[in-house]
Design an enzyme around this catalytic site. Sequence first.
Site, PDB file in Angstrom:
ATOM      1  CG  ASN A 110      -5.656  34.215 -27.666  1.00 47.71           C
ATOM      2  OD1 ASN A 110      -6.217  33.583 -26.611  1.00 47.71           O
ATOM      3  ND2 ASN A 110      -4.994  34.902 -27.495  1.00 47.71           N
TER       4      ASN A 110
ATOM      5  N   GLY B 180      -0.759  29.738 -25.827  1.00 45.41           N
ATOM      6  CA  GLY B 180      -1.329  30.494 -24.781  1.00 45.41           C
ATOM      7  C   GLY B 180      -2.218  31.768 -25.558  1.00 45.41           C
ATOM      8  CG  ASP B 181      -1.708  36.128 -26.967  1.00 49.51           C
ATOM      9  OD1 ASP B 181      -2.216  36.161 -28.279  1.00 49.51           O
ATOM     10  OD2 ASP B 181      -1.564  36.396 -26.179  1.00 49.51           O
ATOM     11  CG  ASP B 182      -3.021  36.073 -31.749  1.00 46.53           C
ATOM     12  OD1 ASP B 182      -4.511  36.010 -31.239  1.00 46.53           O
ATOM     13  OD2 ASP B 182      -3.102  37.537 -31.391  1.00 46.53           O
TER      14      ASP B 182
END
Length: 433
Positions: free
Chosen positions: A262, A238-240
Amino acid sequence: MKPNNFVSTLAAGLFLFFRVAVAHGSETHKINECTVSPLGDGRDDTDQVLAAISQCGTNGTITLTEGSFNITRKMNWELNSARVHLFGYLNFFPDVDYWLNMSNTYQVVFIQSQSSWFVVTGSDFEIDAHNSGGIQGNGQIWWDFFSNRTREDGDGRPIALTLFNVTRGTVRNFLIESQPFWCNCVAESEDVLYDGMVCNATNTNPEFAGTNLVPNTDGIDTYRSNNVTLLNWDITCGDDCLAIKGNSTNLLVRNVTCNGGNGIAFGSLGQYANLSDIVENVYMEDLKMVRLPASVQPNMGTGVYFKTWTGEVNGVPPTGGGGGTGHVRNVTIQNVNVDQVDIPVHVYQTNGGSASETPSTLMFSGLHFDDWTGNATGNTIVEFVCSPAVNCTDLTFESFIVTPTANEAPRLICQNVTSISGLQAPCNATGEA
């Protein structure tokens, strides 16, 4: 949390074998071999795993058999001229309050004051999980716990696997399930190869379907490391997907799939006013950005994005900062497919601040984007919002075929860019043709 009859249970799970091999005339080499099996029945395996590392972690071979090894406290594996075969899972027990007490983790990753529950150090080693073993992070308990609490950098959530102060280390065919926080970090290291890594941070709590319950579950953050190779990665987060942080140099990335999150990040950079962040000589190829069903993970932010703090200091790290210097240059990213990303290529230099503040002096140059295909959810295809203090220069595109959402003209935004080539339409401050 040792079993009552610790000695007998340790012996039941841990077998140490010693061989003496004679070679090269009279020269004698001692080869240590350790095999460890899970104790089972919920018993604590930490002691027997660490005993094997202590006994066979130098000039030896350690085999952890199939099954679940219950790990109840922080572990440091020091490996030198050693091999580890990890056929089972290291199951880190999900006592959130215990792990958030920083005396129960390692603070070896300087950037943003992060914590680690499992640190590998040393040289000339290989850890092979054979696509059957790795780490069970029990992240769902963590994600639920933080669903109504504030998350901040440096708050104690542990990195699942940290390579720190490693020289010539290899990690192969490794599975990390439900990392609470970052999946991997490599820091203060050189000549490191990851070949085959799966990280899976997927919410299964229906109460939070359609939301990003799993922020900060980066696939890997690289920091202060040289000559790192990432091959054959599959990241659901849910991020990089990948985060290339300061002083990451001579980086090779090939065959990476990013599912949700991301996209691939360079940064954030320039957070520490007294430090210079250098990122250079980065080559990435064969990348896929895949948007997941919104009920599973609503975000698929970018293909690749670059971010710095402003030149103005706003608070102190790990949550604030700014004013750092440095540069990013000689970066090639090619053969990329993006699937419904929000902005395929994005540069901004106002992380943690605004355009009204002192501009960043961290400069981007020599960024090359070749052989891109796919589509975006909107009409912004490229957005370079560079610092007016230094500008961005030497930006090139070749065979860059990424389309906007249906029936919209593409927007190509370039602010404070002095040299750009290869796009099929003008790139200007507004993005309007």
